[in-house]
Structures are given as structure tokens and as C-alpha cells.
Scaffold this active site. Sequence first.
Site, PDB file in Angstrom:
ATOM      1  N   GLU A   1      -1.258  11.504   6.959  1.00 33.52           N
ATOM      2  CA  GLU A   1      -2.514  12.251   6.816  1.00 33.52           C
ATOM      3  C   GLU A   1      -3.111  12.680   8.157  1.00 33.52           C
ATOM      4  OE1 GLU A   1      -1.793   9.446   5.204  1.00 33.52           O
ATOM      5  OE2 GLU A   1      -2.173   9.709   3.061  1.00 33.52           O
TER       6      GLU A   1
ATOM      7  N   PHE B   1      -9.089  -0.396  -6.207  1.00 30.27           N
ATOM      8  CA  PHE B   1      -7.841  -0.106  -5.517  1.00 30.27           C
ATOM      9  C   PHE B   1      -7.951   1.220  -4.766  1.00 30.27           C
ATOM     10  CE2 PHE B   1      -3.545   1.849  -5.559  1.00 30.27           C
ATOM     11  CZ  PHE B   1      -2.966   0.983  -4.627  1.00 30.27           C
ATOM     12  N   GLN B   2      -7.553   1.207  -3.526  1.00 30.94           N
ATOM     13  CA  GLN B   2      -7.613   2.374  -2.631  1.00 30.94           C
ATOM     14  C   GLN B   2      -9.029   2.945  -2.530  1.00 30.94           C
ATOM     15  OE1 GLN B   2      -4.298   5.101  -3.531  1.00 30.94           O
ATOM     16  NE2 GLN B   2      -3.066   3.936  -2.091  1.00 30.94           N
TER      17      GLN B   2
ATOM     18  N   LYS C   1     -12.673  10.733  -8.666  1.00 29.75           N
ATOM     19  CA  LYS C   1     -11.663  11.267  -9.581  1.00 29.75           C
ATOM     20  C   LYS C   1     -12.292  11.842 -10.861  1.00 29.75           C
ATOM     21  CE  LYS C   1      -7.031  10.237 -11.258  1.00 29.75           C
ATOM     22  NZ  LYS C   1      -5.972   9.214 -11.382  1.00 29.75           N
TER      23      LYS C   1
ATOM     24  N   MET D   1       0.822   9.394  32.496  1.00 27.87           N
ATOM     25  CA  MET D   1      -0.534   9.381  33.044  1.00 27.87           C
ATOM     26  C   MET D   1      -1.025   7.949  33.227  1.00 27.87           C
ATOM     27  SD  MET D   1      -2.627  11.489  34.282  1.00 27.87           S
ATOM     28  CE  MET D   1      -2.714  13.161  33.639  1.00 27.87           C
TER      29      MET D   1
END
Lengths: 600, 172
Positions: free
Chosen positions: A61, A123-124, A173, A496
Site C-alpha cells: 500500500e 478484525f483489521q 463497509k 549518505m
Amino acid sequence: MSTSLPAADADALQPGAEILLRALKDQGVEVVFGYPGGAVLPIYDAIFKQNAIRHILVRHEQAAVHAAEGYARSTGRVGVVLVTSGPGATNAVTGLVDALMDSIPVVCLTGQVPTHLIGNDAFQEADTTGITRPATKHNYLVKRSEDLARVVHEAFYVARSGRPGPVVIDLPKDILIGPARYSPPSAAPHRSYRPQTEPDGGAIARAVALLKGAKRPVIYVGGGVINAGDAASEALRRLVQLTGYPATSTLMGLGALPASDPRFLGMLGMHGTYEANLAMHGCDVMLAVGARFDDRVTGKLAAFSPQSRKIHIDIDPSSINKNVPVDLPIVADAGRALSALVAGWEADGATPDRTALAAWWRQIDGWRARECLRYTQSRAAGAIIKPQYAIQRLHALTRESGRPTYITTEVGQHQMWAAQFFGFEQPNRWMTSGGLGTMGYGLPAAMGVQVAHPEALVIDIAGEASILMNIQEMSTLAQYRLPVKVFILNNRYMGMVRQWQELLHGGRYSESYSAALPDFVKLAESFHATGLRAESVDQLDATIRAMLAADGPVIADIAVDEKENCFPMIPSGAPHNEMILGPEHEATAAGVADAGLALV
Amino acid sequence: MPAQGDSDFRSATISVLVDNESGVLARVIGLFSGRGYNIDSLTVAPVEDGGQRSRINVVTSGTQMVIEQIKAQLDRLVPVHRIADLTQQGPHVAREMALMKVIAAGDRRSEALRLADAFRARVVDATTESFIFEMTGSTDKLDAFVALMRPLGLAEVSRTGVAAMARGTRVI
């Protein structure tokens, strides 16, 4: 483009997911970068049933957001991201902060557990609006289906207006299932948010007067000029042409002025040119446009450009007087303000103080004569490649190809060398993570650029450490036949970090060696791409030519000098006139103050 | 950020009119904590019919440059409508309310009651061992009364924080 979206009238009840897609389509969205999951399945089902909006399936993502950033920055349009709830949203956070810091318009749709489960540790489930509040310009949690269409339209307006930035819409949802009525974009997209875009006429007149009277002027250009669109770059070019004043640019502003313009002094700041930084230090009038006086630009604040009167054009009032007090603030869109300055200069019949300007240019040419970017490349067969030379050859050979070229980078030494040595002639051709400094930005950003410009040459200039942070996107390149070229300057170090350890920490290279690197040629091949390698200077041009000639994605692994440092360098906490110019000056770095050591 | 001893360090009472939407207070507070600004007092409540707008009053402190930055950052928040720096604008009324519970007997009890009367504090609850005083006024006046009550058996304080507006006809 054909569409199978329902041509339903506005009054019909529709599932939330279909309202969402309809709103995206009405906002002109053509492509969405995303990754599915449980909470967003209704959206994916709606995507399946239409073909107006293309979905690019990323492999992480974070990459979806960087791809949307690349898309946005190379087109001037809003980039769109679609991720699921919980880990989908938290993985996107780095990309969101990156877009926030660099003012990139992105709308990120996140799934959420159904409204009746919010707060239940489902959940999630994650508190996405809570987590992303400081990571976005604005965010929304849609709690009622009937708000959905309005919120989407408002989010696009907020993302692209004023100082652009990322906006999150969190979508439970049950809201995606609906049903609700669609509402089209309205003429008043937000009840209160109206950024000021027109400059104040009096301020423009005072700015013209200040500029006209300048003896040692400098124009300091930032990414805001790129964000303000082509008209802003055109007005800037006209102003530079009219006045003959020297101009410098931040990392984000590269391309607003052509690198080949003799009045362009190169990039300023920590790894900017000697002439740009000394011109900033010694100027008597500074015109800052769409730049925010970032610490990488100013160095030691107390010693920053001590003799100048400063004009600051910015669309964000909070950027003005934040780090550096200015004499003449102008809150406006950079393009409109620059056009007004050009018009004001012409109406006034203004002319620069030619005698003073000639003397100023003589001084600047003296600084230029130091050739601060000089390096030595041995041409002997088998000689090790200098990273600067690799970028110069890449630049020369891409120009020779005559193809429109877009460059993205990861973060580190290679990024600074790309900024110093790849001359950008046009705006929107250079995509880099400036504010946040996100390793792993370049490959997914290049992906987004290539989606927007399928015929163009898109090159990610990378380091061997950064590229591993989002290497999984090679799979996305293969799936969508996106012919992105990854050009790795491989010095086997987080360069760097190693450079700072050498200069500031007694050469103790703590954890900065890139051990156990993959074979990048085989890695490319395993991702259905072409793998190339150059080990020495005599192989470089042929490798670049082979990369540019390849039809599909390529990883070119360029072995470069492991010990090369990026110069010039203003050590943290030092003023502009105390630059380290090269290895012969490194001894002076021993004198870096303890206060400087504490800075990043 | 410059330290408290700097000469231009000042207190500022800032009123902010915001859309009364979910998360707006978190946005304002997060801005202060995220950027390291001080909050000395904060009040918030809906102030318009229908609850469409809320007013936040925040008392903060910093150098002039920091306070200007606080105002610019607040103004940048999407749901913020208007901002007024009441301290900078001129005369304004800034008042808060406090409830103070004093548990005492004998002389200390009668002294507390006598001082409450002098300060025009109201007794809103009383038992044979305790009082709750209610007082509305400037922060300084409340501070002074709290300090006086401390040796007399002050057991608990609850304060609202400052509500403020400009004097005269000026509105936010």
C-alpha cells in the site's frame, strides 16, 4: 472511453460503492492505485463491473500512494489510492506524509469496519482518521451513506486547492453497501475552505519597486511553482528574461527554469552549488516563490542571507515568517503572483540597475569559476565509475534519444547527484521525495508516472539500499507492462549515512554497509525484466544504451566508486558561506560544532 | 523555540470558530502538541443554532513569531472559519468558572466563608464539614482565591478554562 457505469438519474438509490465510483468518474479520475481487502470488497466488486476507471494492483500500500504521487506530480492532476482497513491504511501512512510534506494532491480511499463495529477492536480495524490526522491535509470518516458523494467531491476540492496535499476518506463497509442517492459535484465545493489565490495589488507594486531597486538580486524558486502549473513556470521564465536576475531552485523546484539557462545558478542548500548559496548569502533583495525556507535550504538560520530584503510569495500563509522573517509577504498562487509581477514590471517600464547587475554577475561568475561540482573520472579501461559521471552519461544519452524523459529518485547520495547533474529543462519531469526523504519512493513513483505517460521514458535513479525498500513493485511493472528503467548507482553503502559517518562520526561506519546484496541482474530476470550490469567506465555507455533500447522494464546495476562523497556540502548548523567544497576541504568538517551534530 | 525568558514572550487568548464536525477538536489539539505549542487553557462548545459551528477559546503563550505561526497554522485547518487574537486586537473580556471544595471545621471554616463572601464566590453546596464554592472571573482572580483557600482546607478544584470575546461592537 467507454463506460458501463449505470447512467442512473440522481434520484435513484444505489449501493455506496457505485456512488463512490460515479463520484470518482465525475472528478475525472481515470486510474486508481490500490490493493484489495475485506473492508473494500464492495468497491472492488463495483470496479469489476465497469471499465471507465482503471485499477493498478500494487504489491504494497505504501507503493500505491507513491505511485499516485508520481501520477499527480507528472500530470498536475489528483492521484487516487484505494486500500483496505487496518494494515492497508497503516501501510499507506508513509506515502501520505510524503505527499503532505511535498504538497502533492492525493485522495486516499481507505476501507473501514462497518460503523456498528467501530471502536470494538474488530478484525483489521484501526483508527484511521486518528492515525492519519497529522499525516494528511484533511480527512473524513463517512458515517452516513447520503454524505458519501458530497464528501468525495469535497475531498478532491481540498486535495487540489490552495497548497495541495493528501486527503483520506475512511469508508465503513456498510456505507459502501448503501443504498443512497448520488449528488454531482457542486459549484460551492466546501462551506468554508477558500484559499487566497489572487495577489494583493499593492504588494505586487511594492515588490516591483523592491526588485527594480535591487543591486544584488536573487530569485529563489520552490516546488510551489511546479504545483502552480505550466503557467507559473512560463511566468517565471519571462520574469528572469525581463530582469536578467540570477535564479536558484530548491530540490522540488527543479525544471521550473531550464537548467541550461545561463541565469540559473543550480540548486541551492545543503548540496547546492557554491554560486547559488553564496548568491543567497550575499544578495540584497531575495524573491522567494513557492519555497518554504526549509532547514536543508537555509542552513544556520541566524546567518541566513543576512543583508537581504525578502519578498515571499506563497499560497500557504503559515509558510510565511515560519522560519525566516520576510519583509514583503504575498499570499497567492505562484503563477498568478508571478504573472502579476511580470505585468507590473512591464507596466512600470522598469529596468534593472544595469551597472550594479553587471558587477553582481561578475561576482557570481567568480564563484562559478570554482567549479564546485567538479570531479575526476578516469577513462582507463577497467576504471571504476564515478556516480556523477554515470548520471551525466545517462542525461546525455536520454537527450540523444529525443524521447520525453521523466526522472524519479530514491533518497540519498544518488538523489543529490541526480539533482546536481541531470539537467531538467521542463517542469513536472522530476519526481523526488524532498520533504520526508522517503527511501523506497522512486520505483513506485516511476510506476505512477509511466501509467500516466505510457510512451515516455521513465527512469528511477536509485541506490542499492533504497531500491530494496519497495522492490516488490517490479512485479507490478511486469503485470502492467510498464517499461520503467531502474538505474542503480551501487556503491554498496547507504551512501549518505556513510558520508555523514565519515565527516561527522570519525569514520565509524555503523550499520551502513549494504551486506548480502542480491544479484540485481538475476533479481530483474526473476521479475520478468531485463537485468544489466556495468562494472567499469568502458561498459557504462553500452549499458545505458541497452537500457534505453529495451522495450520492457530494466534494472541496470551500475557499480560506482564506494568512497565518493556528495559535494558541495553545508554541514548541518553551518551558514551558506561555510561550504565544504570537496575532499580537499574535508579537514574543515572536523570543526563541525556540537550543535551541528545534534541536527539532522 | 525561544525560551520563556525571551523579551517578546507573551500570552495570547485566541478564539477560533470551527465547523462542528467530528474530530475538529482533535485536529486543533493535535496541531498544538504536534508542533510543540503551549496550551494554557482550552474551552470548546457549540455556539450557533443547530450546532453547526463551535467556538474554541485557547490561551497560549510564545514569542510573537510563534503566536503568528499558531494563528496561521490554525487558519490552515480545513474546518476552521475564523480566528481572532483577542489579546492583540485590544480590550476583551476573558472569564472562567471554578468549583472549589473546601473541607474544614472551626475557625478555618468561617474564615473560608468570609473570604468567599469578599470575593463574591457563591456557595453551591454545603455540609457540616465542607463547602463547594462557585466563582466566575478572570484567571488571575480565580488563581488568587484558590491560593487563599489552600491553607484553609482546599480539597478539590474544577475549572472550565477561559471563555473570551472582544469588548465593544467588534465580533469574531
